[in-house]
Scaffold this motif. Sequence first.
Motif, short mmCIF file in Angstrom:
data_model
loop_
_atom_site.label_atom_id
_atom_site.label_comp_id
_atom_site.label_asym_id
_atom_site.label_seq_id
_atom_site.Cartn_x
_atom_site.Cartn_y
_atom_site.Cartn_z
N SER A 187 0.91 -1.22 -0.11
CA SER A 187 0.10 0.05 -0.06
C SER A 187 0.85 1.24 -0.12
CB SER A 187 -1.13 -0.05 1.13
OG SER A 187 -0.35 0.63 2.23
N ASN A 205 -8.03 -2.49 -7.13
CA ASN A 205 -7.86 -2.67 -5.80
C ASN A 205 -6.97 -3.88 -5.77
OD1 ASN A 205 -9.51 -0.53 -4.04
ND2 ASN A 205 -10.93 -1.16 -5.46
N SER A 213 -9.11 -1.63 1.17
CA SER A 213 -8.43 -1.76 0.26
C SER A 213 -6.90 -2.02 0.71
CB SER A 213 -8.63 -0.73 -0.88
OG SER A 213 -7.84 -1.02 -1.99
N LYS A 214 -6.36 -3.00 0.11
CA LYS A 214 -4.58 -2.97 0.55
C LYS A 214 -3.93 -2.00 -0.47
CE LYS A 214 -5.57 -6.07 3.51
NZ LYS A 214 -5.90 -5.37 4.98
N GLY A 215 -4.57 -1.69 -1.62
CA GLY A 215 -3.70 -0.93 -2.67
C GLY A 215 -4.75 -0.55 -3.65
N LYS A 230 -10.91 2.86 0.28
CA LYS A 230 -10.00 2.90 1.49
C LYS A 230 -10.44 2.80 2.72
CE LYS A 230 -6.29 5.06 -0.75
NZ LYS A 230 -5.32 6.23 -1.21
#
Length: 293
Positions: A209, A254, A240-242, A236
Amino acid sequence: MIKITVPASTANIGPGFDTLGLALNLYNIYTFEEYNNKLIIEGCPDEFKNENNLVYKSFMYVANELGKNVKGLKIKIDSNIPVSRGLGSSSACIVGGVFGANALLDGNLSLHELFEIAVKIEGHPDNIAPAIFGGITASIVDDNVPYYTKYKIHDDIKFCALIPNFETSTYQARKLLPTEVSFEDAIFNISRVAVLLKSLEKGDFNLISKSLKDTLHQEYRKTLIYEYEKVEKICKDNGSKGFFVSGSGPTLMNIVDSYNFALDIEDCLTTLDYKWEIKLLEADENGVKVEIL
Ligand code: HSE
């Protein structure tokens, strides 16, 4: 008959502008067969059933390289990659046409030569490399010749693409970019690309992230993506990790560790003005597949 299966791809992956790409398990299938003195194209809107079709143009590029005369051709397209959404649909058409021609016309072009031709047609290698070789790729073009290297991605990493019901043009999205960037921004991105690749291999979600951040393109382009901020906040807030723009957009991608994420955001997305389709995806490790039927 020749059948070519090509994966979708997500390019840039945050800091890796025009460099990184990842193949996804969503596929277009193209079949090619010789046909009596006619060009027949099936499986696409009528406006693309002609000699300007990108699959056909890419096929003919290789036919000319091989010095082969094509009297007639039937192309069938089974398309699952959404068009003009930042998921590599045009690269899939190019790879389909290039590999289809080499197989149907008994070409003897090497994998690297086919890669080189496909990059020449597309203009940059970041979607072409994963579409051909699968997995995560990093590409460079040196003296007009493209090269790529492939990285590993951890099995725990999954993708949740949010695909809106509007298109953006890569041409417009590239016009919004600055012609120069600061030394500081260049360092910001270079360092993150290096850290991101190892983090994706290890499945280190914390570092993923942080290293997905970018200063070179997303900030300039998000004006083209309606509801960008609202979607980013929803993602977010729901773990979401990214979060990054897929290619030149408008799909927003995501990185997640569980597909429960999709259930968590579903209701929030329905409150938005545009329709955002949720697609759960994984990395494709194999790239293009050529079958002789
Ligand atoms: N790297 C390209 C861009 C991908 O972001 O413009 C889209 O073709």
